[in-house]
Enzyme design. Structure first.
Site, mmCIF file in Angstrom:
data_model
loop_
_atom_site.group_PDB
_atom_site.id
_atom_site.type_symbol
_atom_site.label_atom_id
_atom_site.label_comp_id
_atom_site.label_asym_id
_atom_site.label_seq_id
_atom_site.Cartn_x
_atom_site.Cartn_y
_atom_site.Cartn_z
ATOM 1 N N TYR A 46 0.735 -1.420 0.188
ATOM 2 C CA TYR A 46 0.028 0.151 0.082
ATOM 3 C C TYR A 46 0.861 1.130 -0.133
ATOM 4 C CZ TYR A 46 -4.147 -3.254 1.127
ATOM 5 O OH TYR A 46 -5.176 -3.813 1.186
ATOM 6 N N PRO A 202 -16.484 -4.006 0.211
ATOM 7 C CA PRO A 202 -17.764 -4.344 0.449
ATOM 8 C C PRO A 202 -19.000 -3.627 -0.002
ATOM 9 C CG PRO A 202 -16.933 -3.162 2.346
ATOM 10 C CD PRO A 202 -15.789 -3.266 1.247
ATOM 11 N N GLY A 204 -18.854 -2.560 -3.138
ATOM 12 C CA GLY A 204 -18.910 -3.073 -4.582
ATOM 13 C C GLY A 204 -18.961 -1.776 -5.441
#
Length: 288
Positions: A46, A202, A204
């Site tokens: 990251y 989560p 989407g």
């Protein structure tokens, strides 16, 4: 494993997103704790291998005790960027030496003595399960990791690894708009094998795309907002949380109100038919 019901994903905290200052990170950590979010999800790559160190520097000055939080990190992806310019191609490295080195590097950057959970970030076609097991055994014996798991692994890939080393978590992409794990055996497999599911992305693409599908979803969610006194993103999280495998959503937002709302979603219990109404709105057809 004592992970919070909502995990704070840190991918956009640093150079790959909001580029939060040290003080902003400290403030956000405290905000998470105030809202019962005490698990923080990292990966070595990251921010082009920089976010863990940024987070660790903030954590060291936050006044937060290590026992108050859980830290997750992932290893294995060889990401081509400024930090590793000599790589010829993006690939995966799961040698014993690299897994151990990567975990120790994460510890150094995060300013901690141990990780609550270490995940293999992506499956590699060249993964040797017995080698991974040796690395995990070494790290556990030395107290450097408490738990071990995988990310984005299929049931068969997980079984292969599980023969040699216990897999305790599988972090997969799962949401209303990417729910194949409910139908291809992935979540069933985790329930059968006592593996904790976590879901990245989560929400989407409900808020990212304007399509016939997302318009159907928004319409159905809108019809339920007053009933549950909730926002659309809370209903999307509640939809995931209803699944009997007890999925833990990893939310990537850095917005304080949305983090607060995310935890509040854990208190929403969708009625059975409402859960299916939302699924049908996504699929565009009734269930078989």
């Amino acid at each position: 494993m004592n992970f919070s019901k909502i995990t704070a994903g840190t991918m956009t905290w640093g150079q790959w997103g909001k580029k939060l200052s040290k003080q902003e990170m400290i403030d956000l950590m405290h905000h998470c704790l105030e809202n019962n979010i005490h698990t923080f999800d990292h990966a070595d790559i990251y921010g082009d291998y920089s976010t863990e160190a940024d987070f660790g520097n903030a954590f060291a000055e936050s006044g937060i005790k290590r026992s108050q939080i859980e830290l997750i990190s992932k290893c294995g992806i060889q990401y081509i960027g400024k930090s590793r310019p000599d790589l010829k191609v993006k690939h995966y490295n799961y040698t014993k030496e690299y897994i151990v080195w990567s975990a120790e590097n994460s510890l150094k950057h995060l300013k901690t003595d141990y990780l609550d959970l270490l995940l293999l970030h992506r499956p590699s076609p060249l993964l040797q399960p017995e080698v991974v097991a040796e690395a995990v055994s070494t790290l556990k014996k030395e107290g450097k990791i408490k738990s071990f798991g995988v990310s984005n692994f299929t049931p068969s890939q997980t079984d292969l690894l599980n023969k040699y080393v216990g897999v305790e978590v599988n972090q997969i992409e799962f949401s209303l708009t990417q729910h194949t794990a409910m139908h291809d055996g992935t979540l069933d497999h985790m329930m059968l094998n006592n593996i904790q599911p976590m879901s990245w992305s989560p929400l989407g693409y409900v808020f990212k795309e304007d399509t016939e599908q997302t318009r159907r979803i928004h319409k159905q969610l809108g019809a339920l907002l007053d009933k549950y006194n909730a926002t659309e993103d809370q209903l999307l999280l509640a939809w995931i949380l209803k699944h009997p495998s007890n999925i833990i959503p990893v939310v990537g937002t850095t917005t304080k109100q949305r983090l607060k709302d995310a935890y509040a979603a854990t208190k929403i219990n969708l009625e059975l038919e409402d859960w299916f109404l939302i699924l049908v709105a996504c699929q565009g057809h009734k269930v078989p």
